[in-house]
Design a protein around this motif. Structure first.
Motif, PDB file in Angstrom:
ATOM      1  N   GLU A 195       8.090  11.836 -63.817  1.00  0.00           N
ATOM      2  CA  GLU A 195       6.783  11.809 -64.571  1.00  0.00           C
ATOM      3  C   GLU A 195       6.121  13.225 -64.417  1.00  0.00           C
ATOM      4  OE1 GLU A 195       5.751  10.141 -66.641  1.00  0.00           O
ATOM      5  OE2 GLU A 195       7.070   8.293 -66.553  1.00  0.00           O
TER       6      GLU A 195
ATOM      7  N   ASP B 195       4.373  15.566 -66.906  1.00  0.00           N
ATOM      8  CA  ASP B 195       2.998  16.172 -66.758  1.00  0.00           C
ATOM      9  C   ASP B 195       3.103  17.365 -67.072  1.00  0.00           C
ATOM     10  OD1 ASP B 195       1.750  13.760 -65.739  1.00  0.00           O
ATOM     11  OD2 ASP B 195       1.507  14.523 -63.871  1.00  0.00           O
TER      12      ASP B 195
ATOM     13  N   ARG C  43      -6.853  13.624 -68.189  1.00  0.00           N
ATOM     14  CA  ARG C  43      -6.143  12.827 -67.168  1.00  0.00           C
ATOM     15  C   ARG C  43      -6.046  11.417 -67.673  1.00  0.00           C
ATOM     16  NH1 ARG C  43      -1.724  12.582 -64.609  1.00  0.00           N
ATOM     17  NH2 ARG C  43      -1.801  10.999 -63.168  1.00  0.00           N
ATOM     18  N   GLU C  44      -7.089  11.142 -68.341  1.00  0.00           N
ATOM     19  CA  GLU C  44      -7.121   9.818 -68.821  1.00  0.00           C
ATOM     20  C   GLU C  44      -6.030   9.560 -70.071  1.00  0.00           C
ATOM     21  OE1 GLU C  44     -10.423   6.476 -70.627  1.00  0.00           O
ATOM     22  OE2 GLU C  44     -10.950   8.853 -70.718  1.00  0.00           O
TER      23      GLU C  44
ATOM     24  N   ARG D 277      -3.382  11.413 -70.377  1.00  0.00           N
ATOM     25  CA  ARG D 277      -2.035  11.608 -69.927  1.00  0.00           C
ATOM     26  C   ARG D 277      -1.546   9.942 -69.130  1.00  0.00           C
ATOM     27  NH1 ARG D 277       2.371  11.196 -69.413  1.00  0.00           N
ATOM     28  NH2 ARG D 277       3.797  12.014 -67.589  1.00  0.00           N
ATOM     29  N   VAL D 278      -2.424   9.521 -68.594  1.00  0.00           N
ATOM     30  CA  VAL D 278      -2.246   8.336 -67.894  1.00  0.00           C
ATOM     31  C   VAL D 278      -1.873   7.100 -68.965  1.00  0.00           C
ATOM     32  CG1 VAL D 278      -3.259   6.188 -66.653  1.00  0.00           C
ATOM     33  CG2 VAL D 278      -3.482   8.545 -65.692  1.00  0.00           C
ATOM     34  N   SER D 279      -2.566   7.183 -70.095  1.00  0.00           N
ATOM     35  CA  SER D 279      -2.289   6.374 -71.435  1.00  0.00           C
ATOM     36  C   SER D 279      -0.759   6.465 -71.717  1.00  0.00           C
ATOM     37  CB  SER D 279      -3.325   6.386 -72.340  1.00  0.00           C
ATOM     38  OG  SER D 279      -3.300   7.698 -72.983  1.00  0.00           O
TER      39      SER D 279
ATOM     40  N   ILE E 230       1.940   7.219 -69.916  1.00  0.00           N
ATOM     41  CA  ILE E 230       3.063   6.760 -69.136  1.00  0.00           C
ATOM     42  C   ILE E 230       3.737   5.642 -69.580  1.00  0.00           C
ATOM     43  CG2 ILE E 230       3.625   6.152 -66.650  1.00  0.00           C
ATOM     44  CD1 ILE E 230       1.340   8.322 -66.006  1.00  0.00           C
TER      45      ILE E 230
ATOM     46  N   SER F 108       5.951   0.931 -64.402  1.00  0.00           N
ATOM     47  CA  SER F 108       4.635   1.080 -65.203  1.00  0.00           C
ATOM     48  C   SER F 108       4.140  -0.209 -65.979  1.00  0.00           C
ATOM     49  CB  SER F 108       4.827   1.942 -66.324  1.00  0.00           C
ATOM     50  OG  SER F 108       5.649   1.618 -67.240  1.00  0.00           O
TER      51      SER F 108
ATOM     52  N   GLU G  11       3.146   6.441 -60.764  1.00  0.00           N
ATOM     53  CA  GLU G  11       2.151   7.036 -60.881  1.00  0.00           C
ATOM     54  C   GLU G  11       0.716   6.529 -61.209  1.00  0.00           C
ATOM     55  OE1 GLU G  11       1.879  10.510 -61.052  1.00  0.00           O
ATOM     56  OE2 GLU G  11       4.154  10.666 -60.453  1.00  0.00           O
ATOM     57  N   ILE G  12       0.910   5.108 -61.880  1.00  0.00           N
ATOM     58  CA  ILE G  12      -0.429   4.448 -62.078  1.00  0.00           C
ATOM     59  C   ILE G  12      -0.105   2.902 -61.617  1.00  0.00           C
ATOM     60  CG2 ILE G  12      -1.090   5.727 -64.066  1.00  0.00           C
ATOM     61  CD1 ILE G  12       0.541   3.458 -66.016  1.00  0.00           C
TER      62      ILE G  12
END
Length: 213
Positions: free
Chosen positions: A9, A13, A29-30, A32-34, A36, A161, A181-182
């Motif tokens: 991951e 990125d 970043r928000e 990017r996280v969505s 994953i 995830s 990552e999340i």
């Protein structure tokens, strides 16, 4: 694969942030996280929406080609393992339990990753571009169970995830969650571990029983 077996991951990125720059925007970043755990087409649609770009088919195709070329170059430089993942694969292989690799990553990129992971571990591999819809749709897991000759309820998915966890649960599989990552929310039947280090066959059976199997 990404985030569960391989610490890829972080390479995604790099590629995704650079793709945003290529498209003339800036990735938050928000956003990017969505992305994953998303399938390639869904991720690109999300990016174009976030960057206020017209998701014309030609533009999406160009972005997809750019992203594939960049991540391929990064993969070829070497992909690090997630903690305990290599030993966990060997442990399961030695136990005689069949394994399938289930990923939203497209086949062409998965082949590069399998050079690191070791394709010999898996009785089947299913990629996001080999089913009509990727995760969170259950199609990848249903196909994997079919190829293994098993009912989904007798299969345990190891996921990192929320997207993958939903896909596995919807297919009817048990789920062991090892977040990367999340965070992944708790839920009925979900068994959590901080890491794959020290994973035993008994842990897999306990997690599968958490699904009522």
């Amino acid at each position: 694969m990404d985030g569960t077996l391989l610490d890829s991951e972080k390479l995604w990125d790099v590629a995704v942030y650079e793709l945003a720059e290529y498209l003339g925007g800036t990735m938050t970043r928000e956003v990017r996280v969505s992305l994953i755990g998303s399938s390639g087409p869904n991720a690109l649609q999300t990016m174009f929406t976030a960057l206020n770009l017209d998701p014309a088919p030609a533009a999406i195709a160009d972005a997809g080609s750019w992203l594939e070329a960049r991540i391929t170059a990064l993969f070829m430089e070497g992909i690090p393992w997630r903690p305990g993942a290599q030993d966990a694969l060997e442990m399961v292989a030695q136990s005689g339990l069949p394994m399938a690799l289930v990923t939203n990553t497209k086949r062409a990129l998965t082949e590069y990753s399998l050079d690191t992971v070791g394709r010999h571990y898996f009785s089947a591999t299913v990629c996001g571009d080999e089913v009509p819809h990727g995760k969170p749709h259950p199609g990848v897991y249903l196909r994997a169970a079919e190829l293994l000759g098993l009912e989904p309820m007798n299969c345990l998915a190891i996921e990192d995830s929320p997207t993958g966890t939903i896909a596995a649960e919807t297919a009817g599989c048990g789920v062991m969650v090892v977040p990367c990552e999340i965070p992944v929310p708790a839920g009925p039947g979900r068994v959590f571990r901080d890491t794959l280090i020290g994973l035993k066959v008994a842990d897999l059976h306990i997690a599968l029983r958490g699904n009522g199997s």
